[in-house]
Design a protein around this motif. Sequence first.
Motif, PDB file in Angstrom:
ATOM      1  N   TYR A  93      -9.177 -16.795  -4.366  1.00 38.95           N
ATOM      2  CA  TYR A  93      -9.188 -15.881  -3.229  1.00 38.95           C
ATOM      3  C   TYR A  93     -10.252 -14.798  -3.432  1.00 38.95           C
ATOM      4  N   PHE A  94     -10.255 -14.184  -4.628  1.00 35.66           N
ATOM      5  CA  PHE A  94     -11.213 -13.116  -4.912  1.00 35.66           C
ATOM      6  C   PHE A  94     -12.651 -13.648  -4.856  1.00 35.66           C
TER       7      PHE A  94
ATOM      8  N   LEU B 278      -2.911  -5.500  -2.351  1.00 30.31           N
ATOM      9  CA  LEU B 278      -3.437  -4.128  -2.390  1.00 30.31           C
ATOM     10  C   LEU B 278      -4.940  -4.119  -2.147  1.00 30.31           C
ATOM     11  N   TYR B 279      -5.607  -5.070  -2.750  1.00 38.78           N
ATOM     12  CA  TYR B 279      -7.060  -5.181  -2.572  1.00 38.78           C
ATOM     13  C   TYR B 279      -7.394  -5.429  -1.095  1.00 38.78           C
ATOM     14  N   ARG B 280      -6.636  -6.361  -0.498  1.00 41.15           N
ATOM     15  CA  ARG B 280      -6.861  -6.666   0.922  1.00 41.15           C
ATOM     16  C   ARG B 280      -6.589  -5.444   1.788  1.00 41.15           C
TER      17      ARG B 280
ATOM     18  N   VAL C 210      -6.770  -2.264   0.944  1.00 39.68           N
ATOM     19  CA  VAL C 210      -7.830  -1.255   0.765  1.00 39.68           C
ATOM     20  C   VAL C 210      -9.085  -1.673   1.523  1.00 39.68           C
ATOM     21  N   ARG C 211      -9.402  -2.971   1.460  1.00 38.87           N
ATOM     22  CA  ARG C 211     -10.589  -3.457   2.182  1.00 38.87           C
ATOM     23  C   ARG C 211     -10.444  -3.230   3.687  1.00 38.87           C
TER      24      ARG C 211
ATOM     25  N   THR D 288      -8.672  -2.424  -8.010  1.00 38.12           N
ATOM     26  CA  THR D 288      -7.544  -1.581  -7.596  1.00 38.12           C
ATOM     27  C   THR D 288      -7.023  -0.735  -8.757  1.00 38.12           C
TER      28      THR D 288
ATOM     29  N   PHE E 244       0.828  -1.209   0.000  1.00 42.62           N
ATOM     30  CA  PHE E 244       0.000   0.000   0.000  1.00 42.62           C
ATOM     31  C   PHE E 244       0.862   1.259   0.000  1.00 42.62           C
TER      32      PHE E 244
ATOM     33  N   ALA F 237     -12.020   5.685   1.635  1.00 41.67           N
ATOM     34  CA  ALA F 237     -10.888   5.277   2.480  1.00 41.67           C
ATOM     35  C   ALA F 237      -9.587   5.854   1.927  1.00 41.67           C
ATOM     36  N   LEU F 238      -9.426   5.807   0.609  1.00 41.97           N
ATOM     37  CA  LEU F 238      -8.192   6.337   0.019  1.00 41.97           C
ATOM     38  C   LEU F 238      -8.117   7.855   0.178  1.00 41.97           C
TER      39      LEU F 238
ATOM     40  N   LEU G  60      -8.518  -1.008   5.160  1.00 43.81           N
ATOM     41  CA  LEU G  60      -8.535   0.429   5.443  1.00 43.81           C
ATOM     42  C   LEU G  60      -9.950   0.971   5.409  1.00 43.81           C
ATOM     43  N   GLN G  61     -10.735   0.480   4.462  1.00 41.34           N
ATOM     44  CA  GLN G  61     -12.099   1.014   4.372  1.00 41.34           C
ATOM     45  C   GLN G  61     -12.925   0.601   5.589  1.00 41.34           C
TER      46      GLN G  61
ATOM     47  N   LYS H 297     -16.938   3.109  -0.925  1.00 43.13           N
ATOM     48  CA  LYS H 297     -16.276   3.012   0.373  1.00 43.13           C
ATOM     49  C   LYS H 297     -14.760   3.045   0.216  1.00 43.13           C
ATOM     50  N   ALA H 298     -14.274   2.307  -0.792  1.00 42.79           N
ATOM     51  CA  ALA H 298     -12.824   2.250  -1.008  1.00 42.79           C
ATOM     52  C   ALA H 298     -12.283   3.617  -1.407  1.00 42.79           C
TER      53      ALA H 298
END
Lengths: 190, 266
Positions: free
Chosen positions: B138-139, A172-174, A176-177, B12, A144, B47-48, A179-180, B43-44
């Motif tokens: 995983y996704f 990165l996806y994890r 961001v999740r 992402t 990140f 957060a960013l 953090l959100q 939401k993402a």
Amino acid sequence: MADERELIESIRSGEKQSFRKLVERYQKDVYRLALNMTGSHHDAEDISQDVFIKAYRSVHSFRGDSKLGTWLYRVTINTCIDKRKKKSVSALEFHESECMDTGAEFYCRGNIPRAPDAVYEKNEINRHVERAITALSPRERSVFVLRHYHNMQVREVADVLVVSTGTVKSLLYRAVRKLQKELAFYEKEI
Amino acid sequence: MNGCYKFRKLFTDALYNELDPAAREWFEEHRNSCSLCAEEFKKATAALAAMDERTLREPDESYWESYWDKLESRLPEAHDAPSIWGSSIQRLRHAISFNPRPLINVAAGIALIAVGVLAGRISMLSDPVLVQESAADYFQQEILADRIDNYIDRTKIILSSISNIDLATDDLFILDLPGQRRVSRDLIEEAKYIREELAAKDKDNLLDLVLDLQMALLWIGNIDQENPMNGLLLVRSGIEQNDLLMKITFNELERMSQRGAFSINQ
């Protein structure tokens, strides 16, 4: 690249001034990365110096497969993770015991800051953000920080961490999740 | 489902504006048509935006002026800096400076096991197809877990509102039955998908809960709008007899423990 190779050769032959050149070229980047990883000036200072000492000691093992900057970033990330492991106190306690940057001035724990509301609010957000970052695993945090604060492309992050681009995207996806979830309160203010 | 999966894969890249025009067009189209994905993306993004508020003060120029001097005092002398051969010899000397036999025996045993495990993992990880499949898996699991959480949470709200209303004194208008029925029908559709996925993964406990909740949603969906009292009584007794709200609470606790909320370290 040719310039880098010459610099490395010169350092290998014992030229301290060449090493100084390398340090001056990368000191701010290495420091900034350590600062973004740890959130602490004191740790960033220690880590950046450790990184250059490690680089000096192991410059002979640098094969030139990657760029010098990539290699130094890798050493920085690893040093940050090592340092975190060695710390016996939790990251959160650690942040709170440090001096804090309010955006307008530094103040330390124990000193009651006479900050105006805007500064106090910014400091509050900063604390939430720091707390959110501590919720990330070292690998998630590395990905990140490199992507978000150092504007690296996924491919570059993968090179620094020696992983696949798929792994970088997944981490990165994890990140961001997480953090959100940590910053859910902030969503309402946007 | 495929659309949501593809959406997450592009997630992402979209956050950092790195999608090519075609992917961007598809992404926006899906975002406009799927409220779950749109909410996730919103939401993402928030957060960013919060992470952008992070301010870490960097030192001024005077700090950098003295940086080299501080570093130089810590650098080993040039002749101390170990060479490839030097470091190897030093390591060898260190290794033979004490009796290594017992340690070597233990280390050899551990190393043998570690090499076996590592070889297995490397052979799996070096296979690009397997790596890709594990990332995709995983996704997919993440998406499924989110959808299950969402399904259970939304169902809980509906069931709680029906359980908590005082049928003798409260105005049934506050229940918004038409709205509840509409949401229930949506959730029933969602439950069908979730059940198929869970059945394929042998998650029987969760499957039972999803099925129980689906049944309650069916009762709600079939409540007669003109004369809702009998239907509501039936739903309430079904919720109580099947301990649905308690089962949801247990599921919430399980979710929290899986996410480490009960971890001693935290």
